[in-house]
Motif scaffolding. Structure first.
Motif, PDB file in Angstrom:
ATOM      1  N   VAL A   1      -2.017  10.070  -4.665  1.00  0.00           N
ATOM      2  CA  VAL A   1      -1.123  11.159  -4.276  1.00  0.00           C
ATOM      3  C   VAL A   1      -1.953  12.324  -3.741  1.00  0.00           C
ATOM      4  O   VAL A   1      -2.999  12.657  -4.305  1.00  0.00           O
ATOM      5  N   LEU A   2      -1.457  12.937  -2.668  1.00  0.00           N
ATOM      6  CA  LEU A   2      -2.112  14.111  -2.092  1.00  0.00           C
ATOM      7  C   LEU A   2      -1.252  15.348  -2.309  1.00  0.00           C
ATOM      8  O   LEU A   2      -0.022  15.289  -2.202  1.00  0.00           O
ATOM      9  N   ASN A   3      -1.915  16.473  -2.598  1.00  0.00           N
ATOM     10  CA  ASN A   3      -1.227  17.756  -2.702  1.00  0.00           C
ATOM     11  C   ASN A   3      -1.153  18.365  -1.300  1.00  0.00           C
ATOM     12  O   ASN A   3      -1.989  19.152  -0.895  1.00  0.00           O
ATOM     13  N   ARG A   4      -0.111  17.929  -0.568  1.00  0.00           N
ATOM     14  CA  ARG A   4      -0.038  18.284   0.845  1.00  0.00           C
ATOM     15  C   ARG A   4       1.407  18.297   1.322  1.00  0.00           C
ATOM     16  O   ARG A   4       2.246  17.565   0.809  1.00  0.00           O
ATOM     17  N   SER A   5       1.690  19.131   2.302  1.00  0.00           N
ATOM     18  CA  SER A   5       2.999  19.173   2.938  1.00  0.00           C
ATOM     19  C   SER A   5       3.096  18.083   3.994  1.00  0.00           C
ATOM     20  O   SER A   5       2.096  17.715   4.628  1.00  0.00           O
ATOM     21  N   VAL A   6       4.315  17.599   4.216  1.00  0.00           N
ATOM     22  CA  VAL A   6       4.542  16.611   5.271  1.00  0.00           C
ATOM     23  C   VAL A   6       4.210  17.179   6.646  1.00  0.00           C
ATOM     24  O   VAL A   6       3.894  16.427   7.577  1.00  0.00           O
ATOM     25  N   PHE A   7       4.235  18.489   6.784  1.00  0.00           N
ATOM     26  CA  PHE A   7       3.978  19.113   8.077  1.00  0.00           C
ATOM     27  C   PHE A   7       2.497  19.387   8.318  1.00  0.00           C
ATOM     28  O   PHE A   7       2.123  19.898   9.369  1.00  0.00           O
ATOM     29  N   GLU A   8       1.646  19.034   7.355  1.00  0.00           N
ATOM     30  CA  GLU A   8       0.202  19.108   7.534  1.00  0.00           C
ATOM     31  C   GLU A   8      -0.325  17.769   8.050  1.00  0.00           C
ATOM     32  O   GLU A   8       0.390  16.763   8.068  1.00  0.00           O
ATOM     33  N   ARG A   9      -1.588  17.768   8.463  1.00  0.00           N
ATOM     34  CA  ARG A   9      -2.215  16.539   8.925  1.00  0.00           C
ATOM     35  C   ARG A   9      -2.286  15.546   7.770  1.00  0.00           C
ATOM     36  O   ARG A   9      -2.663  15.881   6.653  1.00  0.00           O
TER      37      ARG A   9
ATOM     38  N   THR B   1       0.857  -1.176   0.000  1.00  0.00           N
ATOM     39  CA  THR B   1       0.000   0.000   0.000  1.00  0.00           C
ATOM     40  C   THR B   1       0.893   1.225   0.000  1.00  0.00           C
ATOM     41  O   THR B   1       1.875   1.293   0.755  1.00  0.00           O
ATOM     42  N   ALA B   2       0.592   2.211  -0.848  1.00  0.00           N
ATOM     43  CA  ALA B   2       1.482   3.364  -0.958  1.00  0.00           C
ATOM     44  C   ALA B   2       0.689   4.635  -1.206  1.00  0.00           C
ATOM     45  O   ALA B   2      -0.332   4.634  -1.904  1.00  0.00           O
ATOM     46  N   LEU B   3       1.186   5.720  -0.635  1.00  0.00           N
ATOM     47  CA  LEU B   3       0.622   7.055  -0.824  1.00  0.00           C
ATOM     48  C   LEU B   3       1.773   8.026  -1.019  1.00  0.00           C
ATOM     49  O   LEU B   3       2.787   7.954  -0.323  1.00  0.00           O
ATOM     50  N   GLY B   4       1.621   8.931  -1.964  1.00  0.00           N
ATOM     51  CA  GLY B   4       2.600   9.987  -2.151  1.00  0.00           C
ATOM     52  C   GLY B   4       2.033  11.325  -1.729  1.00  0.00           C
ATOM     53  O   GLY B   4       0.820  11.545  -1.818  1.00  0.00           O
ATOM     54  N   ILE B   5       2.900  12.208  -1.261  1.00  0.00           N
ATOM     55  CA  ILE B   5       2.503  13.576  -0.969  1.00  0.00           C
ATOM     56  C   ILE B   5       3.511  14.517  -1.609  1.00  0.00           C
ATOM     57  O   ILE B   5       4.704  14.224  -1.662  1.00  0.00           O
ATOM     58  N   ASP B   6       3.024  15.651  -2.112  1.00  0.00           N
ATOM     59  CA  ASP B   6       3.897  16.640  -2.720  1.00  0.00           C
ATOM     60  C   ASP B   6       3.194  17.991  -2.702  1.00  0.00           C
ATOM     61  O   ASP B   6       1.962  18.055  -2.839  1.00  0.00           O
TER      62      ASP B   6
ATOM     63  N   LEU C   1      12.399  17.704  10.149  1.00  0.00           N
ATOM     64  CA  LEU C   1      11.791  16.757   9.222  1.00  0.00           C
ATOM     65  C   LEU C   1      11.848  15.338   9.775  1.00  0.00           C
ATOM     66  O   LEU C   1      10.869  14.583   9.688  1.00  0.00           O
ATOM     67  N   LEU C   2      12.977  14.952  10.367  1.00  0.00           N
ATOM     68  CA  LEU C   2      13.088  13.628  10.974  1.00  0.00           C
ATOM     69  C   LEU C   2      12.098  13.462  12.126  1.00  0.00           C
ATOM     70  O   LEU C   2      11.486  12.398  12.281  1.00  0.00           O
ATOM     71  N   GLU C   3      11.955  14.493  12.941  1.00  0.00           N
ATOM     72  CA  GLU C   3      10.986  14.434  14.045  1.00  0.00           C
ATOM     73  C   GLU C   3       9.582  14.204  13.520  1.00  0.00           C
ATOM     74  O   GLU C   3       8.819  13.406  14.077  1.00  0.00           O
ATOM     75  N   ARG C   4       9.242  14.910  12.437  1.00  0.00           N
ATOM     76  CA  ARG C   4       7.909  14.745  11.855  1.00  0.00           C
ATOM     77  C   ARG C   4       7.736  13.331  11.299  1.00  0.00           C
ATOM     78  O   ARG C   4       6.698  12.691  11.505  1.00  0.00           O
ATOM     79  N   CYS C   5       8.757  12.816  10.631  1.00  0.00           N
ATOM     80  CA  CYS C   5       8.678  11.458  10.089  1.00  0.00           C
ATOM     81  C   CYS C   5       8.552  10.423  11.202  1.00  0.00           C
ATOM     82  O   CYS C   5       7.846   9.416  11.054  1.00  0.00           O
TER      83      CYS C   5
END
Length: 225
Positions: A109-117, A88-93, A143-147
């Motif tokens: 794929v979602l048009n979203r930042s990694v720092f958004e919900r 299962t895979a999802l992309g964000i950009d 970024l690592l903390e968010r991941c």
């Protein structure tokens, strides 16, 4: 914080990133705004991002269990590769053009930042930061903390790192194409494996594996406990 902190990779200005994705035959250059040089190490072949995953890309998925989140997925080659391997895979950009291209290919794929919900927070089997995407936001620690918030207890963060192990450089960059089209400035970072691991240890992550394939350098981080 400077105005550049609100900009994202290759956006604004003459939009060279969006233009190159649609043309699919251009080389882009990532330039430090404080430097006049365009170094070869910062040349980016856009056709590779639009192409199918190669052997080095596929190796990133070895041993991954659970769903894959590709952060800064671009046109979606790693999302497609993960799906072809039964994951299962999802992309964000944050690039609308990249998301449009990925969706035209039938990818999730979602048009979203990694720092958004995001969906499935705390449940992802793997978070991918390839093609230099550890630079997103200009702060590798943040970024690592968010991941780390996004992956499951036994999940991993797979990072493509700079060839120089001790490299740890945060800067404002611009993307430029061969015709001189230039983006607005945005915060970015370059970091090698040694420097990355030092940052990771401070936030409760450990190095699980590091390797090199075809001149590209990678590492896999996991929760320390």
């Amino acid at each position: 914080m400077s105005d550049a902190a609100f900009a994202t990779f290759g956006s604004g200005g003459a939009e060279p990133y969006a233009r190159a994705l649609r043309l699919d035959d251009q080389v882009l250059y990532l330039r430090d705004v404080d430097s006049d040089s365009l170094t070869p190490s910062r040349a980016m072949d856009v056709s590779r991002w639009n192409d199918a995953a190669d052997a080095a890309d596929l190796g990133l998925l070895d041993g991954i269990r659970g769903a894959v989140l590709d952060i800064g997925c671009g046109p979606g080659r790693m999302v497609r590769a993960a799906m072809h391997q039964g994951l299962t895979a999802l992309g964000i950009d944050v690039s609308e053009t990249a998301v449009e291209i990925a969706r035209e290919s039938g990818l999730m794929v979602l048009n979203r930042s990694v720092f958004e919900r995001l969906p499935r927070e705390g449940m992802w089997g793997a978070a991918l930061l390839v093609d230099g995407n550890i630079g997103i936001g200009g702060d590798p620690s943040a970024l690592l903390e968010r991941c780390a918030e996004l992956i499951s207890a036994d999940g991993v963060i797979v990072v493509e790192v700079h060839a120089e192990p001790t490299r740890d450089h945060m800067y404002d960059g611009t993307v430029v194409d061969i015709s001189g089209h230039q983006s607005d400035a945005f915060p970015w970072a370059e970091i090698g494996v040694t420097a990355l691991v030092q940052r990771a240890l401070r936030i409760g992550l450990r190095l699980d594996q590091a390797w090199e394939t075809d001149g590209r350098f990678f590492c896999r981080l996991a929760n320390a406990v």
